[in-house]
Design an enzyme around this catalytic site. Structure first.
Site, PDB file in Angstrom:
ATOM      1  N   GLY A 103       0.823  -1.207   0.000  1.00  0.00           N
ATOM      2  CA  GLY A 103       0.000   0.000   0.000  1.00  0.00           C
ATOM      3  C   GLY A 103       0.854   1.252   0.000  1.00  0.00           C
ATOM      4  O   GLY A 103       2.026   1.210   0.379  1.00  0.00           O
ATOM      5  N   LYS A 104       0.248   2.353  -0.424  1.00  0.00           N
ATOM      6  CA  LYS A 104       1.005   3.599  -0.570  1.00  0.00           C
ATOM      7  C   LYS A 104       0.139   4.757  -0.097  1.00  0.00           C
ATOM      8  O   LYS A 104      -1.048   4.804  -0.410  1.00  0.00           O
ATOM      9  CB  LYS A 104       1.357   3.782  -2.050  1.00  0.00           C
ATOM     10  CG  LYS A 104       2.565   4.630  -2.315  1.00  0.00           C
ATOM     11  CD  LYS A 104       3.139   4.349  -3.680  1.00  0.00           C
ATOM     12  CE  LYS A 104       2.276   4.876  -4.814  1.00  0.00           C
ATOM     13  NZ  LYS A 104       2.925   4.838  -6.126  1.00  0.00           N
TER      14      LYS A 104
ATOM     15  N   ASP B 210       0.287   9.255   1.472  1.00  0.00           N
ATOM     16  CA  ASP B 210       1.008  10.513   1.249  1.00  0.00           C
ATOM     17  C   ASP B 210       2.259  10.638   2.101  1.00  0.00           C
ATOM     18  O   ASP B 210       3.193  11.338   1.725  1.00  0.00           O
ATOM     19  CB  ASP B 210       0.075  11.722   1.426  1.00  0.00           C
ATOM     20  CG  ASP B 210      -0.491  11.802   2.836  1.00  0.00           C
ATOM     21  OD1 ASP B 210      -0.326  10.823   3.599  1.00  0.00           O
ATOM     22  OD2 ASP B 210      -1.092  12.834   3.170  1.00  0.00           O
TER      23      ASP B 210
ATOM     24  N   GLY C  29       3.708   7.695   3.588  1.00  0.00           N
ATOM     25  CA  GLY C  29       4.383   6.410   3.784  1.00  0.00           C
ATOM     26  C   GLY C  29       3.874   5.296   2.908  1.00  0.00           C
ATOM     27  O   GLY C  29       3.014   5.487   2.054  1.00  0.00           O
TER      28      GLY C  29
ATOM     29  N   ASP D 232     -12.445   6.498  12.139  1.00  0.00           N
ATOM     30  CA  ASP D 232     -12.179   6.346  10.704  1.00  0.00           C
ATOM     31  C   ASP D 232     -12.600   4.966  10.202  1.00  0.00           C
ATOM     32  O   ASP D 232     -11.891   4.349   9.404  1.00  0.00           O
ATOM     33  CB  ASP D 232     -10.694   6.606  10.426  1.00  0.00           C
ATOM     34  CG  ASP D 232     -10.456   6.996   8.964  1.00  0.00           C
ATOM     35  OD1 ASP D 232     -11.428   7.394   8.277  1.00  0.00           O
ATOM     36  OD2 ASP D 232      -9.302   6.897   8.501  1.00  0.00           O
TER      37      ASP D 232
END
Ligand code: ADE
Length: 453
Positions: free
Chosen positions: A80-81, A83, A85, A198
């Site tokens: 996963g990517k 902003d 890390g 979240d």
């Protein structure tokens, strides 16, 4: 809408996990409300852990100082990517065990004012011990990066699993199962004075066993004072059972004003900026159950402003058929709709869960068939492939790594190593009492030892 509203929002369905949190301190409350644990590899400590373990004040885990560094791991692929890390599938060289290694770029965190969030995430993950919360094994830092070494959830994002179902939906009993596991995790967090804030399919991971695990605690917030659970005597008109209930909202007194969350999942009180409590988590559960069953979120608009407007004013409407191929022309059950409607009450004080927290939600007739104490022993509806090898990460999207990151190159085990170039101090993000200019000086390198299963 205020300016403040625009700042901390995540985009819906980002391509990866975007770390972003609010600072938290440790708590002194204990108590795991769910009976057993799921982690398959949680008791190992690193070969290079040092110093004697100290018992933490809460959550029943032990935390050791550690000397683990990035060079102890072999990178396999990116999972996963975000902003600030990336998450990598890695293998610990000595034990050959697989982990998910979340690598956060210190400079980017300072630039985007996300330093406090990393501290919060570490505080929560290093203390949490619950079958439906992703276990942290080590956290450490190098000159330029923070690292979270997490249990590898082989089944990947629940979001992707949902996308791959016919009609992108689940049958009602399947949705009920996942909702029940989410309730168990939220109950645990609330009991420890934490609001998750979240909840969304992207932040739910599927363990090898098929059970879910909440991840990404960077938006979570902690109550400064945690109160003990109390007994609530119900009135039949407002609750579903005449039995007294345990009020598990240890953090019900927390009101926080931060404008955080994911657009389509935001509760009305968050949009209004009037401050919010743990009840926001029950709103997001309502959106999640709706999305699992009908394949879309109920208040999605044409743009952000429209979405907020709908959340604040649009009455909840259920589709008759919802495009759900499982319904065969029938509708969602009355209990299911009633549960969603009560969770999505726009008045937070009248929302399901507002009076007695998780026990109130669990008592709704929609969950009548669920034995919460035995959830861990139920067979999950979606099971990760048994044929595929975990190392092949078949349940993850293929992500291109534009700039290759080599773990082997990052040897420095602690913040005592100067960064490759100076890290600027955050402007209004003073999270530590440290006398140094390094905003990460107090980020502890720890190994977490959980009780054996
Ligand atoms: N992505 C973020 N955290 C993860 C984890 N623990 N396992 C698998 N994928 C992840």
């Amino acid at each position: 809408m205020s300016e403040q509203m625009q700042v901390q929002l995540d985009d819906r369905h980002p391509t990866d996990h975007e770390p972003s949190t609010i600072a938290a301190e440790s708590t002194s409350c204990s108590g795991d409300s769910t009976s057993s644990s799921t982690s398959s590899s949680s008791t190992s400590s690193s070969p290079s852990s040092v110093s004697s373990p100290s018992r933490t004040s809460s959550y029943s885990v032990q935390i050791e100082k550690t000397q683990v560094s990035a060079s102890h791991f072999r990178k396999i692929r990116i999972l996963g990517k975000g902003d600030v890390g990336r998450v990598y599938l890695v293998e610990e060289k000595q034990t050959k065990k697989l982990y998910a290694l979340k690598v956060l770029n210190k400079k980017e965190m300072v630039k985007r004012n996300k330093v406090k969030r990393a501290f919060a995430e570490q505080a929560i993950l290093s203390n949490a011990h619950h079958p439906f919360i992703v276990p942290l094994h080590h956290s450490f830092q190098s000159a330029d990066y923070l690292y979270f070494c997490l249990e590898y959830c082989v089944g990947g994002e629940f979001f992707l699993a949902l996308q791959q179902r016919p009609g992108k939906v689940l049958r009602e009993h399947e949705a009920r199962f996942y909702a029940a596991e989410v309730i168990a995790a939220l109950e645990y967090l609330h009991l420890h004075g934490l609001i998750y804030r979240d909840l969304k399919p992207e932040n739910i991971l599927l363990h090898q066993s098929g059970h879910l695990m909440l991840s990404d605690f960077d938006l979570s917030v902690r109550s400064p004072a945690v109160r003990s659970p109390t007994i609530v005597h119900s009135s039949i008109s407002s609750l579903f059972s005449a039995q007294p209930m345990l009020d598990t909202r240890s953090c019900s007194d927390v009101r926080t004003n931060s404008f955080v969350g994911t657009e389509e999942y935001l509760a009305p009180e968050v949009i209004r900026g009037e401050g919010h409590t743990s009840t926001v988590d029950w709103w997001t559960l309502g959106i999640l159950v709706f999305e699992m069953i009908f394949g879309y979120t109920p208040f999605k608009g044409t743009n952000r402003h429209d979405t907020f407007d709908r959340i604040l004013t649009l009455p909840l409407e259920f589709p008759y058929f919802g495009g759900n191929p499982y319904f065969n022309g029938t509708d969602a059950s009355g209990a299911c709709k009633s549960c969603i409607r009560k969770l999505l009450h726009k008045n937070e004080n009248k929302r399901l869960g507002a009076r007695a927290g998780a026990s109130e939600v669990k008592s709704h007739p929609f969950f009548k068939s669920i034995n919460f104490a035995l959830l861990r022993h139920m067979r999950p509806p979606i099971l990760p492939s048994r044929q595929a090898r975990p190392i092949d990460a078949v349940h993850f999207k293929n992500i291109k790594e534009s700039v290759s990151f080599e773990l082997e190159d990052d040897h420095s085990p602690s913040s005592s190593h100067p960064p490759s170039s100076p890290i600027p101090m955050p402007l209004n993000d003073k999270n530590t009492e440290s006398s140094t200019d390094d905003p990460f000086a107090d980020f502890d390198s720890v190994t977490v030892i959980r009780p054996s299963q």
